[in-house]
Design a protein around this motif. Structure first.
Motif, mmCIF file in Angstrom:
data_model
loop_
_atom_site.group_PDB
_atom_site.id
_atom_site.type_symbol
_atom_site.label_atom_id
_atom_site.label_comp_id
_atom_site.label_asym_id
_atom_site.label_seq_id
_atom_site.Cartn_x
_atom_site.Cartn_y
_atom_site.Cartn_z
ATOM 1 N N PHE A 134 0.832 -1.203 0.000
ATOM 2 C CA PHE A 134 0.000 0.000 0.000
ATOM 3 C C PHE A 134 0.866 1.252 0.000
ATOM 4 O O PHE A 134 0.503 2.277 -0.597
ATOM 5 N N ALA A 135 2.038 1.173 0.646
ATOM 6 C CA ALA A 135 2.974 2.316 0.625
ATOM 7 C C ALA A 135 3.480 2.562 -0.790
ATOM 8 O O ALA A 135 3.588 3.710 -1.260
ATOM 9 N N GLU A 136 3.799 1.454 -1.498
ATOM 10 C CA GLU A 136 4.266 1.582 -2.869
ATOM 11 C C GLU A 136 3.203 2.211 -3.751
ATOM 12 O O GLU A 136 3.485 3.061 -4.609
ATOM 13 N N ALA A 137 1.965 1.791 -3.546
ATOM 14 C CA ALA A 137 0.874 2.333 -4.365
ATOM 15 C C ALA A 137 0.722 3.832 -4.154
ATOM 16 O O ALA A 137 0.507 4.595 -5.093
ATOM 17 N N PHE A 138 0.830 4.291 -2.900
ATOM 18 C CA PHE A 138 0.626 5.714 -2.635
ATOM 19 C C PHE A 138 1.788 6.564 -3.144
ATOM 20 O O PHE A 138 1.601 7.746 -3.464
ATOM 21 N N LYS A 139 2.991 5.972 -3.225
ATOM 22 C CA LYS A 139 4.098 6.720 -3.852
ATOM 23 C C LYS A 139 3.748 7.027 -5.301
ATOM 24 O O LYS A 139 3.992 8.134 -5.806
ATOM 25 N N THR A 140 3.165 6.050 -5.969
ATOM 26 C CA THR A 140 2.761 6.244 -7.361
ATOM 27 C C THR A 140 1.653 7.290 -7.466
ATOM 28 O O THR A 140 1.683 8.177 -8.336
ATOM 29 N N HIS A 141 0.685 7.220 -6.578
ATOM 30 C CA HIS A 141 -0.438 8.169 -6.638
ATOM 31 C C HIS A 141 0.032 9.595 -6.355
ATOM 32 O O HIS A 141 -0.412 10.560 -7.009
ATOM 33 N N GLU A 142 0.928 9.730 -5.397
ATOM 34 C CA GLU A 142 1.424 11.074 -5.072
ATOM 35 C C GLU A 142 2.209 11.653 -6.252
ATOM 36 O O GLU A 142 2.194 12.875 -6.486
ATOM 37 N N ALA A 143 2.873 10.777 -7.010
ATOM 38 C CA ALA A 143 3.605 11.233 -8.204
ATOM 39 C C ALA A 143 2.638 11.609 -9.313
ATOM 40 O O ALA A 143 2.870 12.568 -10.063
ATOM 41 N N ASN A 144 1.542 10.851 -9.420
ATOM 42 C CA ASN A 144 0.579 11.098 -10.499
ATOM 43 C C ASN A 144 -0.351 12.277 -10.207
ATOM 44 O O ASN A 144 -0.913 12.873 -11.136
ATOM 45 N N PHE A 145 -0.562 12.572 -8.883
ATOM 46 C CA PHE A 145 -1.469 13.670 -8.520
ATOM 47 C C PHE A 145 -0.751 14.660 -7.613
ATOM 48 O O PHE A 145 -1.130 14.855 -6.456
ATOM 49 N N PRO A 146 0.333 15.299 -8.125
ATOM 50 C CA PRO A 146 1.138 16.183 -7.261
ATOM 51 C C PRO A 146 0.376 17.399 -6.765
ATOM 52 O O PRO A 146 0.675 17.945 -5.715
ATOM 53 N N GLU A 147 -0.663 17.815 -7.512
ATOM 54 C CA GLU A 147 -1.381 19.034 -7.123
ATOM 55 C C GLU A 147 -2.692 18.733 -6.387
ATOM 56 O O GLU A 147 -3.459 19.645 -6.098
ATOM 57 N N ASP A 148 -3.009 17.455 -6.145
ATOM 58 C CA ASP A 148 -4.286 17.093 -5.505
ATOM 59 C C ASP A 148 -4.025 16.341 -4.208
ATOM 60 O O ASP A 148 -4.400 15.180 -4.049
ATOM 61 N N ASN A 149 -3.364 17.041 -3.279
ATOM 62 C CA ASN A 149 -3.005 16.416 -2.008
ATOM 63 C C ASN A 149 -4.227 16.041 -1.182
ATOM 64 O O ASN A 149 -4.223 15.053 -0.432
ATOM 65 N N ASP A 150 -5.315 16.822 -1.312
ATOM 66 C CA ASP A 150 -6.539 16.519 -0.553
ATOM 67 C C ASP A 150 -7.116 15.161 -0.934
ATOM 68 O O ASP A 150 -7.620 14.421 -0.076
ATOM 69 N N LYS A 151 -7.073 14.821 -2.198
ATOM 70 C CA LYS A 151 -7.594 13.532 -2.645
ATOM 71 C C LYS A 151 -6.802 12.400 -1.994
ATOM 72 O O LYS A 151 -7.379 11.418 -1.508
ATOM 73 N N ILE A 152 -5.462 12.537 -1.982
ATOM 74 C CA ILE A 152 -4.616 11.503 -1.375
ATOM 75 C C ILE A 152 -4.965 11.357 0.111
ATOM 76 O O ILE A 152 -5.059 10.249 0.634
ATOM 77 N N LYS A 153 -5.169 12.494 0.797
ATOM 78 C CA LYS A 153 -5.520 12.438 2.219
ATOM 79 C C LYS A 153 -6.853 11.734 2.428
ATOM 80 O O LYS A 153 -7.026 10.959 3.375
ATOM 81 N N ARG A 154 -7.823 11.992 1.562
ATOM 82 C CA ARG A 154 -9.147 11.353 1.705
ATOM 83 C C ARG A 154 -9.025 9.838 1.529
ATOM 84 O O ARG A 154 -9.652 9.071 2.233
ATOM 85 N N TRP A 155 -8.198 9.415 0.552
ATOM 86 C CA TRP A 155 -8.015 7.982 0.322
ATOM 87 C C TRP A 155 -7.352 7.319 1.529
ATOM 88 O O TRP A 155 -7.746 6.239 1.949
#
Length: 860
Positions: A134-155
C-alpha cells in the motif's frame, strides 16, 4: 472460536439497521479485478446469489485512471452492505480508492449502511497504516497527482477508517477460501435477515406470554435436545404476534431459522421450498412435489440447529412438513401456533402457552392506540364509547385492533352507528378471522353441535348438553371434544360450556348468512324479533331446528298454535311466557328438548309428548292432567314439573324407564308418590320438597331406586320415613323443615351429606358408627335431640357439623365428641379465653362443629 469468526460476529452485532429505508441492493462488492475477480470475489458473489442475496458487482474493466461512474455511485448509495475485498494490490487502483471513499462517505451519513472489510492475502496493518504494497501504491499516486493532495488524504483516511472496522481475514482460517466464503456469507445473511419481523407498534399484554415461551425454549434437558413449543388459542388472541417477538429475540442463536406464516392455507410446495432455502441457503435445493419436499426436509435438516416457527398450523400439515423432533438437528427449537389442541397432543410438545383474553385496562389501551394513536382519548365522550367497544370485544386483541383501526378519524355519530350495527351483525373482518376455525371442521355434525351451543346452550352443564344432543342422534362427546381442541368452546371449573361472545356471534352470523332474507328458512332462531315475526306470519319451515323465545310479562303476546306446525325439523324448543291460541297439535317428532316453564296450557294435546324427547321442563305451568304417551319414552332423562300446583294426574313412571332427574317440588296437589316410581332404576336426582307428603305417602320399597344420589324431601308433613339404607348410592339427603319428623331411620353407609335443619320434633337419629363417608351434618334447631349414637366414629371424614339450637344434647355425648377428635390424633381442646374450645386438625381441611351453649363451638 477463530479471530475471523469473532470479527465477523462483531460486524453482525454492530451497525444500525434502517428498516424504513428502501435498499435496491443487499450488497455492493468493491474489489480489484486483476487480483480477485476470477477467484475469491467470484466465489463470494456466486455464494451470495445462491443464498438469495441481491449483490451488485461491477462487470466493467475500465482503463487505468478513469473515474467511477454516476451509476456506480448510485449503486453504492442504494446498497445496504458494502463488502470491501482488500487484496495485496487493491490500492494500486484509483478506481477502487474512489469506490472506497464513496462507501465510507455513505456510511458516515448514519442511514444504516454497513461496511464489511475482507482482508484477502493482505495484512490489515498494511491497509490501516498504508505500509508494504500500500505504501508503494501511494508513492505512485502522489507522483501522479502532485497538485491534488486533498484527494490523497481522503483515500488514506478512508483506508484507515475501513481497516479499523470489524471484518474477516483469510489468514485466520489457514487460507481455506471455501470456509472463509461460507463464514462471510453466513454473517451477511444473518445481518440482512436481522430485519425483525414486523410486530404491532404497541404489542400490549404479550410480555408475560413471551416470557413463558422463552422459558420453555431455555428450560429442558440437554442443550442437544430438540424442543417443540406450542402456542394455542382461538383466532385473534395474539399467537402470531407472540411467535414473531420470540423469533426476533432468538433467531441469531441458531444456524438456520425460518418463519412460515399461515401454514394452514399456504401452498405446501412453496412452504417446503421456503423452509429448505431459509435454512440451507443455497437455493439450488428446490422441490417440485409435496412428497419430494417432505423427504428433503427429513434428509437435509437433521444435522442443523434451527429455530423454526410454523404459524397457524393444523393436523394435515404435520407430516407434509416433517414436523417431528428427528427432522431437525440437536439443539433445535420448533414453535407451532395453532387453533387446534390436537396438533400439540400429536407433537407431544414440551410446553404450551395459551394466551387468554386481555384485561379491561390492557384492552382499552390497545383499542385506543389503534383508534387514536395514543393510549387514552382526551375527549370524555370518545372514552365512554371506547369502553363500550372494548366490552363488545371481550379482551380479544385482534378484534380490538380491527375495530380501533376501523373507527380511526370517524365522528362520534359514526361510532354510535357502528356500535348499534355490531349488536345486529359482527364486523366482517372479525367474523372471517374467527370463522377459520369453524371452516376447519370437516364433520357437518360437529358444525351442527357448535351452532346449537352458540345459539342456545352456552353456560349449560356439559354432561347435560351431551345428553340432550345425543338425543338428536349426534355423537356429542367426541364432537364437543373436537370443538374444545379447536378452541371454539371451553369448559369451566363447574363443567359448564363457555364460549367467547365473538365466537357466539360468529356462529349466529353463519346461521343468518344461510338465509339472510327469509327468516323462516334459517336453521336456528334466537333473536326475539325474528322469532315473533316468524310466529306471527306462520312462516316457519322444516329447516328450523332450534327456537327460543323469552318474553317478559309486560311483553306477553299471543300467537296462533298453527305457527308451530310447519316446524317439523325442530329439535330444540325453549319458550318462556309465550302463549299460543288454539291447541298445540303436531309438534315436531324430532323434539329432544322442550323447555316451556309457565306454560299456559291446561291440558296437553294428543301427541304433545314425543318419544324423542330427552328433557321436558313444564315447571310452574297451568297443566292439570299429564297424559301419558302410548309408548315408553325411552330417551327421556329429565322431567321438571316443579311448581305445577294444578297438576292432579301425574305421569306413569313405568313409561319413563331411563329418567335420571325428576323434579316434583312445590306440587301442592301431590300428596302421595305413586308406586311406579320405584321402577326408575336409572333415577339419580329426586326432588319432592314442599309437597303435601304425609305419613305413608312415600313407598316403603324405595330401595328400588338403585341409582339415586340425591333425595330432597324438605318441607313435608310426614312423621316418619321408610328405611333408606337400601339406597346404596345415595350421597345427599335433604330433610330440612320437616317439622313433624320424629325419627330418621337407618341410612345408607355411603351417605355424605345430611341436611335436617329446623326439624323441631326430631328425637331419634340412626346409629352413625358405620357412616364413615359422612362429610356434612346439618341439624340446626333440633331441640329434642339428645344424642347421635356412634357419631364419634365418623368424625374423621367430617368437614362440617352444624348443631346450633340443639339445646338438649347430653354431657356424655359432648364428651364423646371431644374424645373422638383426640382419638383421631388431633390433639386436645384449645381454650382461647372463653367457653368455646377449638380443636385444630393438621391433616385435613378446616372443620366446623357449631352449636349453641351448653354445647360449645368447635373449629377443627
Amino acid at each position: 472460536m477463530d479471530a475471523t469468526s469473532t470479527a465477523l460476529e462483531a460486524f453482525s452485532s454492530s451497525s444500525p439497521s434502517n428498516s424504513s429505508k428502501h435498499w435496491k441492493y443487499d450488497v455492493f462488492l468493491s474489489f480489484r479485478g486483476e487480483d480477485t475477480r476470477k477467484n475469491f470475489t467470484d466465489h463470494l458473489y456466486c455464494t451470495l446469489k445462491d443464498n438469495r442475496v441481491n449483490a451488485y458487482i461491477d462487470e466493467k474493466e475500465l482503463p487505468r485512471g478513469e473515474n467511477i461512474s454516476e451509476e456506480l455511485k448510485q449503486a453504492i448509495e442504494q446498497s445496504r452492505i458494502s463488502v470491501i475485498v482488500f487484496s495485496n494490490r487493491y490500492a494500486d487502483s484509483t478506481w477502487c480508492l474512489e469506490e472506497l471513499e464513496k462507501i465510507m462517505e455513505c456510511r458516515s451519513r448514519g442511514l444504516g449502511q454497513m461496511v464489511l472489510p475482507i482482508f484477502y492475502d493482505v495484512d490489515p496493518t498494511h491497509v490501516r497504516k498504508q505500509t508494504g504494497s500500500f505504501a508503494e501504491a501511494f508513492k505512485t499516486h502522489e507522483a501522479n497527482f502532485p497538485e491534488d493532495n486533498d484527494k490523497i488524504k481522503r483515500w488514506r483516511s478512508a483506508l484507515f477508517e475501513a481497516a479499523n472496522l470489524a471484518g474477516g481475514n483469510l489468514k485466520n482460517i489457514d487460507g481455506y477460501e471455501g470456509k472463509f466464503v461460507e463464514k462471510i456469507v453466513a454473517e451477511i445473511t444473518r445481518k440482512l435477515n436481522n430485519t425483525c419481523l414486523h410486530v404491532a407498534t404497541n404489542p400490549i399484554g404479550i410480555d408475560s406470554h413471551v416470557k413463558e415461551v422463552s422459558n420453555y425454549l431455555r428450560v429442558g434437558g440437554s442443550d442437544h435436545d430438540v424442543r417443540i413449543i406450542g402456542i394455542l388459542g382461538m383466532g385473534g388472541t395474539g399467537k402470531t404476534t407472540i411467535a414473531k417477538v420470540i423469533f426476533n429475540e432468538f433467531e441469531r442463536s441458531f444456524q438456520g431459522k425460518s418463519f412460515l406464516s399461515e401454514v394452514r392455507k399456504g401452498d405446501m410446495v412453496k412452504l417446503q421450498n421456503k423452509l429448505l432455502c431459509d435454512i440451507l441457503k443455497p437455493a439450488k435445493i428446490k422441490v417440485t412435489s409435496v412428497d419430494e419436499g417432505t423427504k428433503k426436509i427429513k434428509d437435509k435438516l437433521g444435522s442443523v440447529k434451527v429455530l423454526v416457527i410454523f404459524d397457524d398450523i393444523d393436523e394435515e400439515q404435520l407430516d407434509k412438513l416433517a414436523i417431528k423432533r428427528e427432522s431437525f438437528g440437536p439443539g433445535s427449537r420448533i414453535i407451532v401456533t395453532t387453533r387446534n389442541e390436537r396438533v400439540l397432543k400429536i407433537l407431544e410438545v414440551d410446553g404450551t402457552c395459551s394466551p387468554q383474553t386481555m384485561s379491561d385496562k390492557e384492552a382499552l389501551q390497545l383499542f385506543c392506540w389503534h383508534a387514536f394513536t395514543e393510549d387514552h382519548p382526551n375527549d370524555e365522550d370518545y372514552l365512554e364509547l371506547s369502553k363500550k367497544f372494548v366490552e363488545y370485544c371481550r379482551g380479544l386483541p385482534q378484534a380490538l385492533e380491527v375495530l380501533g383501526s376501523y373507527l380511526r378519524k370517524r365522528t362520534k355519530r359514526e361510532w354510535k352507528s357502528a356500535l348499534k350495527k355490531l349488536k345486529r351483525k359482527p364486523h366482517r373482518k372479525i367474523h372471517e378471522m374467527l370463522k377459520i376455525s369453524y371452516d376447519g371442521l370437516i364433520d357437518d355434525e360437529v358444525k351442527a353441535i357448535f351452532l346449537d351451543i352458540s345459539c342456545f346452550l352456552i353456560g349449560m352443564n356439559k354432561n347435560y348438553v351431551v345428553t340432550i344432543l345425543d338425543g338428536c342422534d349426534f355423537d356429542t362427546e367426541i364432537g364437543i371434544g373436537e370443538l374444545h381442541d379447536r378452541c371454539l368452546v371451553s369448559v369451566d371449573e363447574g363443567n359448564n360450556l363457555i364460549m367467547h361472545n365473538l365466537l357466539r356471534d360468529m356462529g349466529r352470523e353463519i346461521v343468518r348468512e344461510k338465509s339472510p332474507d327469509i327468516t323462516g328458512k334459517r336453521s336456528r332462531l334466537w333473536d326475539p324479533e325474528d322469532v315473533k315475526e316468524v310466529l306471527r306470519s306462520k312462516s316457519g319451515t322444516e329447516k328450523i331446528e332450534g327456537l327460543t323465545l323469552d318474553l317478559q310479562e309486560s311483553q306477553q303476546d299471543s300467537f296462533s298454535a298453527e305457527a308451530l306446525e310447519g316446524m317439523q325439523g325442530l329439535r330444540l324448543l325453549k319458550l318462556k311466557d309465550v302463549n299460543f291460541k288454539g291447541p298445540c297439535k303436531h309438534l315436531s317428532k324430532k323434539l329432544s328438548l322442550l323447555c316451556w316453564p309457565e306454560c299456559p296450557l291446561k291440558s296437553m294435546p294428543q301427541d304433545f309428548i314425543q318419544r324423542n324427547m330427552v328433557d321436558i321442563d313444564l315447571s310452574r305451568s297451568r297443566i292439570e292432567v299429564w297424559k301419558d304417551s302410548d309408548v315408553a319414552l325411552e330417551k327421556l332423562k329429565f322431567l321438571n314439573l316443579g311448581g305445577c300446583n294444578r297438576l292432579k294426574r301425574f305421569p306413569d313412571f313405568s313409561k319413563l324407564p331411563n329418567l335420571k332427574k325428576l323434579i316434583l317440588q312445590d306440587c301442592k296437589n301431590l300428596s302421595k308418590i305413586f308406586h311406579s316410581i320405584v321402577q326408575l332404576k336409572n333415577l339419580e336426582y329426586l326432588y319432592l320438597a314442599d309437597c303435601k307428603l304425609a305419613d305413608r305417602a312415600i313407598p316403603e320399597d324405595l330401595g328400588g331406586l338403585s341409582s339415586l344420589r340425591v333425595l330432597d324431601l324438605r318441607g313435608n308433613a310426614f312423621k316418619g320415613l321408610p328405611t333408606l339404607s337400601h339406597l346404596s348410592k345415595l350421597q345427599t339427603l335433604q330433610l330440612s323443615n320437616c317439622s313433624k319428623l320424629l325419627a330418621i331411620p337407618d341410612l345408607p353407609t355411603n351417605l355424605e351429606i345430611l341436611q335436617a335443619d329446623e326439624c323441631i320434633a326430631l328425637e331419634k337419629m340412626p346409629n352413625f358408627s358405620e357412616m364413615l363417608r359422612m362429610r356434612e351434618l346439618h341439624l340446626n334447631h333440633s331441640p329434642k335431640l339428645t344424642e347421635i349414637i356412634g357419631l364419634e366414629m365418623s368424625l374423621y371424614s367430617m368437614t362440617r357439623i352444624h348443631m346450633e339450637g340443639c339445646t338438649n344434647l347430653t354431657a356424655a355425648f359432648k364428651e364423646a365428641i371431644i374424645q373422638g377428635w383426640s382419638a383421631n390424633g388431633n390433639g386436645g381442646p384449645f381454650l382461647p379465653g372463653n367457653d368455646s374450645p377449638s380443636l385444630l386438625r393438621r391433616d385435613k381441611p378446616k372443620v366446623e362443629i357449631i352449636s349453641c351453649l351448653p354445647f360449645p363451638k368447635f373449629v377443627l
